[in-house]
Design a protein around this motif. Structure first.
Motif, short mmCIF file in Angstrom:
data_model
loop_
_atom_site.label_atom_id
_atom_site.label_comp_id
_atom_site.label_asym_id
_atom_site.label_seq_id
_atom_site.Cartn_x
_atom_site.Cartn_y
_atom_site.Cartn_z
N ASN A 2 0.73 -1.16 0.12
CA ASN A 2 -0.14 -0.02 0.00
C ASN A 2 1.06 1.33 0.03
N ASP A 3 0.93 2.21 -1.12
CA ASP A 3 1.70 3.14 -1.10
C ASP A 3 0.71 4.22 -0.73
N LYS A 4 -0.35 4.19 -0.27
CA LYS A 4 -1.30 5.57 0.06
C LYS A 4 -0.63 6.12 1.29
N TYR A 5 -0.20 7.05 1.48
CA TYR A 5 0.25 8.00 2.74
C TYR A 5 -0.86 8.21 3.76
N VAL A 6 -0.55 7.80 4.97
CA VAL A 6 -1.48 7.83 6.02
C VAL A 6 -0.87 8.84 7.07
N PRO A 7 -1.56 10.05 6.92
CA PRO A 7 -1.06 11.15 7.82
C PRO A 7 -0.96 10.79 9.46
N LYS A 8 0.00 11.25 10.29
CA LYS A 8 0.08 10.97 11.54
C LYS A 8 -0.31 12.31 12.34
N ASP A 9 -0.36 12.19 13.50
CA ASP A 9 -0.82 13.21 14.32
C ASP A 9 0.09 14.42 14.12
N GLY A 10 -0.10 16.14 13.99
CA GLY A 10 0.85 16.71 13.76
C GLY A 10 1.38 16.78 12.34
N ASP A 11 1.28 16.04 11.37
CA ASP A 11 1.87 16.18 10.16
C ASP A 11 1.24 17.52 9.36
N ILE A 12 2.14 18.18 8.56
CA ILE A 12 1.51 19.25 8.17
C ILE A 12 2.34 19.40 6.70
N SER A 13 1.67 19.83 5.81
CA SER A 13 2.06 19.76 4.12
C SER A 13 1.68 20.99 3.54
N VAL A 14 2.38 21.91 3.11
CA VAL A 14 2.09 23.23 2.73
C VAL A 14 2.48 23.29 1.25
N PHE A 15 2.14 23.92 0.14
CA PHE A 15 2.69 24.21 -1.16
C PHE A 15 2.51 25.55 -1.40
N PRO A 16 3.18 26.06 -2.44
CA PRO A 16 3.09 27.33 -2.88
C PRO A 16 1.82 27.55 -3.61
N ASN A 17 0.85 28.59 -3.50
CA ASN A 17 -0.37 28.96 -3.88
C ASN A 17 -0.29 29.79 -5.08
#
Length: 76
Positions: A2-17
């Motif tokens: 399973n290559d699907k990412y499962v977030p963990k508590d506190g995980d953050i991802s941001v990208f340029p808008n």
């Protein structure tokens, strides 16, 4: 496997808008996972009077943008 990412508590991802023609839009957008709940993140590049550069932002529940709360203060 399973290559699907499962977030963990506190995980953050941001990208340029892509701000397009609206400078009020956040410079970065993304998501943060806190206590089992996914929040939307909006960040703006800022500069203090002293010249120090920093980021300012908000984390809101995704449904809040449709209830009139976040959409009034977070332009995305």
């Amino acid at each position: 496997m399973n290559d699907k990412y499962v977030p963990k508590d506190g995980d953050i991802s941001v990208f340029p808008n892509d701000k397009g023609d609206n400078e009020a839009r956040p410079d970065y957008t993304g998501k943060v996972y806190i206590a089992g709940q996914m929040y939307r993140v909006a960040l703006w590049n800022k500069e203090a009077a002293s010249g120090v550069k920093y980021m300012n932002g908000k984390a809101t529940l995704p449904e809040a943008q449709y209830e009139g709360g976040a959409s009034d203060s977070v332009p995305f």
